[in-house]
Write an enzyme that holds these catalytic residues in place. Structure first.
Site, mmCIF file in Angstrom:
data_model
loop_
_atom_site.group_PDB
_atom_site.id
_atom_site.type_symbol
_atom_site.label_atom_id
_atom_site.label_comp_id
_atom_site.label_asym_id
_atom_site.label_seq_id
_atom_site.Cartn_x
_atom_site.Cartn_y
_atom_site.Cartn_z
ATOM 1 N N ASP A 139 1.161 -1.470 -0.270
ATOM 2 C CA ASP A 139 -0.098 -0.193 -0.144
ATOM 3 C C ASP A 139 0.808 1.442 -0.172
ATOM 4 O O ASP A 139 0.663 1.953 0.339
ATOM 5 C CB ASP A 139 -0.846 0.225 1.641
ATOM 6 N N LYS A 142 2.482 3.629 -5.791
ATOM 7 C CA LYS A 142 2.065 2.251 -6.753
ATOM 8 C C LYS A 142 2.903 2.469 -7.696
ATOM 9 O O LYS A 142 3.210 0.908 -8.081
ATOM 10 C CB LYS A 142 0.968 3.423 -7.114
ATOM 11 N N ASP A 167 -3.399 -3.257 -2.404
ATOM 12 C CA ASP A 167 -4.490 -1.654 -2.378
ATOM 13 C C ASP A 167 -4.564 -1.259 -4.045
ATOM 14 O O ASP A 167 -3.751 -1.139 -3.818
ATOM 15 C CB ASP A 167 -4.487 -1.039 -0.919
ATOM 16 N N ASN A 168 -5.142 -0.348 -3.858
ATOM 17 C CA ASN A 168 -5.598 0.616 -4.932
ATOM 18 C C ASN A 168 -5.341 0.438 -6.589
ATOM 19 O O ASN A 168 -4.984 1.192 -6.861
ATOM 20 C CB ASN A 168 -4.658 1.602 -4.481
ATOM 21 N N GLU A 197 -11.402 4.829 -0.175
ATOM 22 C CA GLU A 197 -11.503 5.038 1.290
ATOM 23 C C GLU A 197 -12.406 6.381 1.161
ATOM 24 O O GLU A 197 -12.229 7.350 0.385
ATOM 25 C CB GLU A 197 -10.692 4.804 1.646
HETATM 26 O O1 LIG Z 1 -0.412 6.731 -2.918
HETATM 27 C C1 LIG Z 1 -1.008 6.337 -1.856
HETATM 28 N N1 LIG Z 1 -0.250 5.384 -0.909
HETATM 29 C C2 LIG Z 1 0.972 5.448 -1.277
HETATM 30 C C3 LIG Z 1 1.922 6.844 -0.509
HETATM 31 C C4 LIG Z 1 1.340 8.068 -0.509
HETATM 32 C C5 LIG Z 1 2.437 9.412 -0.116
HETATM 33 C C6 LIG Z 1 3.300 9.143 0.796
HETATM 34 C C7 LIG Z 1 3.820 7.649 1.226
HETATM 35 C C8 LIG Z 1 4.604 7.687 1.922
HETATM 36 N N2 LIG Z 1 4.536 6.445 2.051
HETATM 37 C C9 LIG Z 1 6.130 5.615 1.616
HETATM 38 C C10 LIG Z 1 6.320 6.240 -0.090
HETATM 39 C C11 LIG Z 1 7.404 4.856 -0.316
HETATM 40 C C12 LIG Z 1 7.851 4.303 0.144
HETATM 41 N N3 LIG Z 1 8.069 3.111 -0.336
HETATM 42 N N4 LIG Z 1 8.859 2.369 1.080
HETATM 43 C C13 LIG Z 1 8.066 2.381 1.776
HETATM 44 C C14 LIG Z 1 7.048 3.767 1.854
HETATM 45 C C15 LIG Z 1 6.046 4.381 2.293
HETATM 46 C C16 LIG Z 1 2.668 6.149 0.568
HETATM 47 C C17 LIG Z 1 -2.474 6.239 -1.661
HETATM 48 C C18 LIG Z 1 -3.168 7.174 -2.366
HETATM 49 C C19 LIG Z 1 -4.768 7.187 -3.073
HETATM 50 C C20 LIG Z 1 -5.910 7.991 -3.332
HETATM 51 C C21 LIG Z 1 -4.886 9.445 -3.492
HETATM 52 C C22 LIG Z 1 -5.411 10.726 -3.935
HETATM 53 C C23 LIG Z 1 -6.655 10.383 -4.463
HETATM 54 F F1 LIG Z 1 -7.839 10.670 -5.554
HETATM 55 C C24 LIG Z 1 -7.250 8.750 -4.459
HETATM 56 C C25 LIG Z 1 -6.075 8.115 -3.944
HETATM 57 C C26 LIG Z 1 -5.415 6.331 -1.661
HETATM 58 C C27 LIG Z 1 -4.976 5.213 -1.657
HETATM 59 O O2 LIG Z 1 -5.653 4.096 -0.610
HETATM 60 C C28 LIG Z 1 -3.870 5.777 -1.491
HETATM 61 O O3 LIG Z 1 -2.710 4.277 -0.553
HETATM 62 MG MG LIG Z 2 -4.077 2.475 -0.477
#
Ligand SMILES: O=C(NCc1cccc(CNc2ccc3[nH]ncc3c2)c1)c1cc(-c2ccc(F)cc2)cc(O)c1O
Ligand SMILES: [Mg+2]
Length: 212
Positions: A139, A142, A167-168, A197
């Site tokens: 998650d 992406k 997810d997603n 969500e």
């Molecule tokens: O992008 C998403 N999630 C990931 C994410 C995103 C940002 C920062 C992190 C920082 N954490 C991170 C990063 C890189 C990493 N490498 N290794 C570990 C690790 C950890 C993680 C996401 C977006 C939407 C979404 C947004 C907008 C919209 F309109 C519709 C849907 C819905 C979701 O359920 C989502 O999960």
């Molecule tokens: Mg997600």
């Protein structure tokens, strides 16, 4: 505003959720994010799919890629038997700190590893004395789903029967991951349609079983 969205979620959880009660923590996050401000937690609808896959898999060693506020971490950890180990990788230190406090409020014990998957996954065997993961929840970014799945294979962290749940895969989408999972002879893949969500937008999760 001075605080971040994750910190506002944490403060809401600390105010309204019962300490040591994982379900009340989940309900507090879901009510805040559906009524006050949206946040990218897996949410309750897709969370029920996550619950079902965890219960069906009964994993002993679990890896989560992308902790954020720890909502899915709490969802998974609350269903694990004593002795099971859950490791979650988060690269954003602020997210990791909020997640630690939300997970603690739920009375659960999880190891959050701060860093990026490409650095940490190759260290897991040595650092954590782990052979293989029984369940992986994906998650994080992406664009990193496919790269990191291949890294898990290369680091020999999957065994026949290991379950990956992503997810997603519809929104925002992970097209290269989906194509790989649905064409590779090494996986048996299944799509679970759902909703993004807290919204009426279509999304879904992909469950893939590693064969060998
Ligand atoms: O992008 C998403 N999630 C990931 C994410 C995103 C940002 C920062 C992190 C920082 N954490 C991170 C990063 C890189 C990493 N490498 N290794 C570990 C690790 C950890 C993680 C996401 C977006 C939407 C979404 C947004 C907008 C919209 F309109 C519709 C849907 C819905 C979701 O359920 C989502 O999960
Ligand atoms: Mg997600």
């Amino acid at each position: 505003s001075g605080t971040s969205r994750p910190v506002r979620i944490l403060h809401h959880v600390q105010k309204v959720a019962q300490y040591g009660d994982a379900q009340s923590v989940l309900s507090a996050v879901d009510s805040y994010c559906s009524k006050i401000e949206w946040a990218m937690n897996v949410g309750d609808l897709k969370g029920q799919i996550l619950d079902a896959v965890v219960l069906e898999t009964r994993p002993h060693y679990v890896l989560e890629l992308g902790t954020y506020c720890g909502y899915s971490t709490v969802r998974i950890a609350r269903l694990l038997p004593p002795g099971a180990r859950l490791f979650s990788i988060e690269m954003n230190p602020q997210y990791a700190q909020v997640a630690r406090e939300i997970i603690q409020h739920a009375g659960l014990d999880v190891d959050i590893l701060v860093g990026c998957t490409s650095d940490l996954i190759p260290q897991l065997k040595k650092k954590l004395d782990i052979e293989k993961f029984d369940f992986v929840f994906i998650d994080h970014w992406k664009v990193s789903y496919l790269r990191d799945t291949k890294l898990l294979e290369e680091c020999d962290l999957l065994r026949p029967g290991s379950v990956l749940l992503a997810d997603n895969v519809t929104c925002p989408g992970a097209p290269d991951y989906l194509h790989y999972m649905r064409t590779s002879p090494r996986y048996e893949s299944q799509y679970f349609p759902s909703r993004l969500e807290y919204l009426q937008v279509e999304d879904g999760m992909e469950k893939s079983v590693f064969l060998a």
